[in-house]
Motif scaffolding. Sequence first.
Motif, short mmCIF file in Angstrom:
data_model
loop_
_atom_site.label_atom_id
_atom_site.label_comp_id
_atom_site.label_asym_id
_atom_site.label_seq_id
_atom_site.Cartn_x
_atom_site.Cartn_y
_atom_site.Cartn_z
N PRO A 1 1.48 2.48 -12.50
CA PRO A 1 1.50 1.01 -12.37
C PRO A 1 0.11 0.50 -11.98
O PRO A 1 -0.77 1.26 -11.56
N ALA A 2 -0.05 -0.81 -12.07
CA ALA A 2 -1.37 -1.40 -11.80
C ALA A 2 -1.82 -1.13 -10.38
O ALA A 2 -2.99 -0.79 -10.13
N ALA A 3 -0.91 -1.26 -9.39
CA ALA A 3 -1.30 -1.05 -8.00
C ALA A 3 -1.67 0.40 -7.74
O ALA A 3 -2.66 0.69 -7.04
N ALA A 4 -0.91 1.36 -8.29
CA ALA A 4 -1.23 2.77 -8.09
C ALA A 4 -2.54 3.13 -8.78
O ALA A 4 -3.34 3.92 -8.26
N LEU B 1 0.83 -1.20 0.00
CA LEU B 1 0.00 0.00 0.00
C LEU B 1 0.87 1.26 0.00
O LEU B 1 0.57 2.23 -0.72
N GLU B 2 1.95 1.25 0.78
CA GLU B 2 2.83 2.41 0.79
C GLU B 2 3.52 2.60 -0.56
O GLU B 2 3.69 3.74 -1.02
N ALA B 3 3.89 1.48 -1.21
CA ALA B 3 4.53 1.58 -2.53
C ALA B 3 3.55 2.13 -3.56
O ALA B 3 3.91 2.97 -4.41
N ALA B 4 2.29 1.68 -3.49
CA ALA B 4 1.29 2.18 -4.44
C ALA B 4 1.04 3.68 -4.21
O ALA B 4 0.90 4.46 -5.17
N ALA B 5 0.99 4.10 -2.94
CA ALA B 5 0.79 5.52 -2.64
C ALA B 5 1.96 6.35 -3.15
O ALA B 5 1.77 7.45 -3.70
#
Length: 521
Positions: free
Chosen positions: A442-445, A419-423
């Motif tokens: 990216p897909a997660a973001a 979650l922190e990486a996506a943020a």
Amino acid sequence: MTDTPRLSGSNSDPARARQLFRYLGGDEWPEYRAILRVFASTFFAEFTPQEVESAVAPAGIDPSVVADRLESLRRWGNLTVSSSVGTPSNLDDYYRKRNRYLITRAGQEVFELVEGVLAGIDEIGDVQAGRLRDLHHALRVLNEQGTAGFEFVEGQDLADAVRKVFDLHRAFTNELTQFFTELNQWQSRYDLNADEVQFFAGVLVDYVHEQLIEIERMTRPIARTLEEVLPKVGDLLPALQSGLAVRVEQAGLAQNMTVRQLPGTVVADWRHLEAWFADQHGQPSRVDALTRQALAAVRSLTANVTRLSRVGLGAASRRSDFVRLAGFFDRAESPGLAHQIAAAAFGLGSCRRLGELSADADDPAPTITQWKDAPRANVPVALRERGETAPRGLATPIMDRGRERELLRRRRERDRVALEAAASDLLAGAGDNGCIDGARLPAAAFSMLRDLISRSGSGEGSDSDRRFANEAGVHCEVRRAKGAVTVVHCPEGTFSMQGLIVTITPATRNDAAPSPVPVSQ
């Protein structure tokens, strides 16, 4: 640190030291105990046999045996003869002063040890779990001194800090070991009366539970602090080498005098301390091992208390009553009288069978078979001997779910990092003014952006032209604007939002409170 010297050859031989306990082995041990009490309570004062006779007279000891008892204690090493004669006025005064006894250091320690055991033989020791908080504080103080540099700390202050750590540890481990030893013995107690059953059920089990919670709460902080202190032990030990042991060794007297050093002056003492609170090479710590043994003992103790408590609830064994009834059947003069006894005892009238169905799967006798003709049923020992129908044996152990809890903890940690990486990727994809139009995510973001936009329309004020949503330190603002188009690219395709302007900025305290986020289980 304080060291205790011992001259070479003075009770250093185990066989010779064993003689110190000989006064406990015979029927005369109360006389020896009374004599030693005279010496032990006067701080190494000197006494003549006549003075000892007067001191022990209230205890009813024959004065004629005091001289022999004193000589025996001197021969075993508990007492010694004084070498100080002062300034005698004549020859008789010289011999009188020369024949004076005083207690030895080893004799003093043995007497205090024996008296402590005799005084507390029937006592239940209390476990002062609060010592662990004091131990944690002492280790933190020592760690702070090591961080600042042991060379900047006064030698006596450093010695006091180390002594406090090991004094607290020794006191706690002695209390804990003794209490758990008593607990292990109590689990097999079957001779308890009603008051003792109430004590075990209402006091002891709850007390053990409270102590185990406190111990478990403090064990991990102590282990973490020890991890920080142990690398600094190499710098700590040289600063402690200033006591009597070092001076004796420097003077070349190590062969003639043995000096007992207090704990904390060698690396092995710190490794022993670490073994109590931290796992070692796959082996659980001493505290964890004792805790598991205590839990097993409490389970057995609870099962026994449950069984014993049935005595106070009217569910006691009826074995004696059934044995008495069996005697009536055995002494019956005829089968008809036996039937009458059965009818009177059980109120079954003309019942042809007594008891219940056999537990055998292949019971060969039908229910209409008369009891006198049916084969003997297999009766469990607990029912036959004690009249108990409850199952016997140890309680089912509680399943250890430590592995599952660890897997859940790792999963939550992975979700948090993702979650922190996506943020971070979402904030990086926004422009200097926070506008997300034209960004490639990216897909997660992109998934996080989609959730923020969706959540902004479900909160309070969703009908206004400006909506907000927060998550993981990201503030999303969605604003309606006629003719505006916001386009975001991702590996799954292109996302176009007509009539909307989306702004992504870092969340601040002044931003609206974030909506609830589902937590992965």
